[in-house]
Design a protein around this motif. Structure first.
Motif, PDB file in Angstrom:
ATOM      1  N   VAL A 144     -12.326  -5.221   5.918  1.00 48.40           N
ATOM      2  CA  VAL A 144     -13.663  -5.750   5.673  1.00 48.40           C
ATOM      3  C   VAL A 144     -13.796  -5.962   4.169  1.00 48.40           C
ATOM      4  N   SER A 145     -14.222  -7.135   3.773  1.00 44.43           N
ATOM      5  CA  SER A 145     -14.196  -7.544   2.368  1.00 44.43           C
ATOM      6  C   SER A 145     -14.782  -6.537   1.390  1.00 44.43           C
ATOM      7  N   PHE A 146     -15.892  -5.918   1.710  1.00 39.42           N
ATOM      8  CA  PHE A 146     -16.543  -5.061   0.730  1.00 39.42           C
ATOM      9  C   PHE A 146     -16.390  -3.573   1.012  1.00 39.42           C
ATOM     10  N   PHE A 147     -15.428  -3.218   1.857  1.00 39.12           N
ATOM     11  CA  PHE A 147     -15.012  -1.823   1.996  1.00 39.12           C
ATOM     12  C   PHE A 147     -13.834  -1.614   1.057  1.00 39.12           C
ATOM     13  N   ARG A 148     -13.554  -0.384   0.765  1.00 40.93           N
ATOM     14  CA  ARG A 148     -12.425  -0.054  -0.109  1.00 40.93           C
ATOM     15  C   ARG A 148     -11.245   0.438   0.724  1.00 40.93           C
ATOM     16  N   TYR A 149     -10.051   0.075   0.276  1.00 41.33           N
ATOM     17  CA  TYR A 149      -8.812   0.435   0.968  1.00 41.33           C
ATOM     18  C   TYR A 149      -7.802   0.967  -0.034  1.00 41.33           C
ATOM     19  N   PRO A 150      -6.830   1.743   0.433  1.00 42.52           N
ATOM     20  CA  PRO A 150      -5.846   2.337  -0.481  1.00 42.52           C
ATOM     21  C   PRO A 150      -5.044   1.285  -1.245  1.00 42.52           C
ATOM     22  N   ALA A 151      -4.908   1.520  -2.540  1.00 37.78           N
ATOM     23  CA  ALA A 151      -4.122   0.610  -3.386  1.00 37.78           C
ATOM     24  C   ALA A 151      -2.674   0.536  -2.909  1.00 37.78           C
ATOM     25  N   ALA A 152      -2.148   1.634  -2.390  1.00 34.92           N
ATOM     26  CA  ALA A 152      -0.762   1.628  -1.902  1.00 34.92           C
ATOM     27  C   ALA A 152      -0.565   0.567  -0.827  1.00 34.92           C
ATOM     28  N   ASP A 153      -1.598   0.289  -0.034  1.00 38.21           N
ATOM     29  CA  ASP A 153      -1.470  -0.718   1.026  1.00 38.21           C
ATOM     30  C   ASP A 153      -1.259  -2.115   0.452  1.00 38.21           C
ATOM     31  N   ILE A 154      -1.958  -2.438  -0.618  1.00 39.36           N
ATOM     32  CA  ILE A 154      -1.780  -3.784  -1.176  1.00 39.36           C
ATOM     33  C   ILE A 154      -0.416  -3.906  -1.847  1.00 39.36           C
ATOM     34  N   LEU A 155       0.072  -2.807  -2.397  1.00 39.39           N
ATOM     35  CA  LEU A 155       1.415  -2.819  -2.972  1.00 39.39           C
ATOM     36  C   LEU A 155       2.465  -3.007  -1.878  1.00 39.39           C
ATOM     37  N   GLN A 156       2.201  -2.462  -0.701  1.00 38.15           N
ATOM     38  CA  GLN A 156       3.110  -2.680   0.423  1.00 38.15           C
ATOM     39  C   GLN A 156       3.081  -4.140   0.877  1.00 38.15           C
ATOM     40  N   LEU A 157       1.936  -4.804   0.714  1.00 43.18           N
ATOM     41  CA  LEU A 157       1.878  -6.236   1.025  1.00 43.18           C
ATOM     42  C   LEU A 157       2.790  -7.022   0.083  1.00 43.18           C
ATOM     43  N   VAL A 158       2.799  -6.646  -1.209  1.00 38.22           N
ATOM     44  CA  VAL A 158       3.712  -7.297  -2.160  1.00 38.22           C
ATOM     45  C   VAL A 158       5.148  -7.084  -1.697  1.00 38.22           C
ATOM     46  N   GLU A 159       5.481  -5.839  -1.387  1.00 39.25           N
ATOM     47  CA  GLU A 159       6.844  -5.517  -0.970  1.00 39.25           C
ATOM     48  C   GLU A 159       7.250  -6.304   0.277  1.00 39.25           C
ATOM     49  N   GLN A 160       6.376  -6.347   1.256  1.00 38.82           N
ATOM     50  CA  GLN A 160       6.686  -7.072   2.492  1.00 38.82           C
ATOM     51  C   GLN A 160       6.761  -8.579   2.241  1.00 38.82           C
ATOM     52  N   GLY A 161       5.952  -9.070   1.307  1.00 35.59           N
ATOM     53  CA  GLY A 161       6.009 -10.493   0.965  1.00 35.59           C
ATOM     54  C   GLY A 161       7.378 -10.896   0.443  1.00 35.59           C
ATOM     55  N   VAL A 162       8.015 -10.010  -0.307  1.00 39.02           N
ATOM     56  CA  VAL A 162       9.363 -10.289  -0.815  1.00 39.02           C
ATOM     57  C   VAL A 162      10.394 -10.101   0.289  1.00 39.02           C
ATOM     58  N   LYS A 163      10.298  -8.989   0.983  1.00 40.74           N
ATOM     59  CA  LYS A 163      11.315  -8.672   1.997  1.00 40.74           C
ATOM     60  C   LYS A 163      11.344  -9.687   3.132  1.00 40.74           C
ATOM     61  N   ARG A 164      10.216 -10.262   3.462  1.00 40.77           N
ATOM     62  CA  ARG A 164      10.154 -11.189   4.589  1.00 40.77           C
ATOM     63  C   ARG A 164      10.321 -12.653   4.180  1.00 40.77           C
ATOM     64  N   SER A 165      10.470 -12.881   2.891  1.00 39.31           N
ATOM     65  CA  SER A 165      10.778 -14.234   2.426  1.00 39.31           C
ATOM     66  C   SER A 165      12.249 -14.521   2.668  1.00 39.31           C
ATOM     67  N   LYS A 166      12.602 -15.788   2.659  1.00 38.35           N
ATOM     68  CA  LYS A 166      14.018 -16.141   2.759  1.00 38.35           C
ATOM     69  C   LYS A 166      14.755 -15.513   1.590  1.00 38.35           C
ATOM     70  N   PRO A 167      15.951 -14.972   1.826  1.00 35.11           N
ATOM     71  CA  PRO A 167      16.689 -14.304   0.749  1.00 35.11           C
ATOM     72  C   PRO A 167      16.791 -15.172  -0.503  1.00 35.11           C
ATOM     73  N   GLY A 168      16.393 -14.558  -1.628  1.00 33.22           N
ATOM     74  CA  GLY A 168      16.482 -15.246  -2.908  1.00 33.22           C
ATOM     75  C   GLY A 168      15.374 -16.235  -3.196  1.00 33.22           C
ATOM     76  N   SER A 169      14.454 -16.444  -2.250  1.00 36.36           N
ATOM     77  CA  SER A 169      13.433 -17.467  -2.472  1.00 36.36           C
ATOM     78  C   SER A 169      12.271 -16.986  -3.337  1.00 36.36           C
ATOM     79  N   ARG A 170      11.954 -15.692  -3.278  1.00 35.97           N
ATOM     80  CA  ARG A 170      10.836 -15.173  -4.061  1.00 35.97           C
ATOM     81  C   ARG A 170      11.189 -13.797  -4.607  1.00 35.97           C
TER      82      ARG A 170
END
Length: 195
Positions: free
Chosen positions: A55-81
């Motif tokens: 929910v946009s105006f609730f607060r969530y753990p910062a670690a979760d957004i860092l995991q989104l960064v990690e997953q964004g790299v891991k799930r990209s085509k190898p070497g693309s990002r």
């Protein structure tokens, strides 16, 4: 600049008290959907959030957004990002989403199109949307400034994207941002900004 090791150190350093507004999670998920597609982001969402909704105006753990960064790299085509590219892109989208929000519009109204006024107001804006880190602004010259970040879990690449996008959107300039990282995890750094 951003590395897997730096990101892992910040994920481990994040506590349950380190929170961020949901609006930035929405922005990150929308950007990841554009980059990776809906099926990949559905899998990422399930892995990071389980059954929790955002929910946009609730607060969530910062670690979760860092995991989104990690997953964004891991799930990209190898070497693309790289970690740097994904974190910068998510930082840009966070800034763009903030600029379009009521709070961002008010900040833009108060700062006008003056880069120094915008950067000077940034530390207070960060306090409103995060529960972690310290930020400060330093005027260097008519066309340059420094933003100092301490204990910032989002990291240097994310914040480089934020600064570039915010100044570009709100001040209509093309800033040059060089980041000087001060520690192994990338929580302490200075953004040298010129325009």
């Amino acid at each position: 600049m951003e590395t897997a090791e730096m990101l892992q150190l910040r994920i481990r350093a994040a506590t349950d008290k380190d929170m961020l507004l949901g609006i930035f999670f929405d922005a990150a998920l929308n950007t990841l959907t554009r980059l990776l597609g809906e099926a990949e982001v559905a899998a990422i969402r399930a892995e990071v959030f389980g059954k929790r909704s955002v929910v946009s105006f609730f607060r969530y753990p910062a670690a979760d957004i860092l995991q989104l960064v990690e997953q964004g790299v891991k799930r990209s085509k190898p070497g693309s990002r790289s970690y740097h590219q994904v974190a910068m892109e998510l930082g840009r989208s966070a800034a763009g989403t903030f600029v379009d929000s009521q709070s961002g519009k008010m900040m833009s109204f108060l700062a006008g199109d003056k880069p120094h006024r915008l950067l000077a107001s940034a530390p207070a804006a960060y306090k409103a949307v995060t529960t972690f880190g310290e930020r400060s602004y330093e005027r260097v010259s008519e066309n340059s400034a420094r933003m100092h970040f301490r204990a910032d879990l989002l990291g240097p690449s994310w914040q480089q994207g934020v600064v570039e996008q915010a100044l570009g959107s709100m001040s209509q300039i093309r800033p040059r941002v060089r980041v000087e990282v001060k520690n192994a995890s990338g929580t302490d750094f200075t953004a040298h900004v010129e325009w």
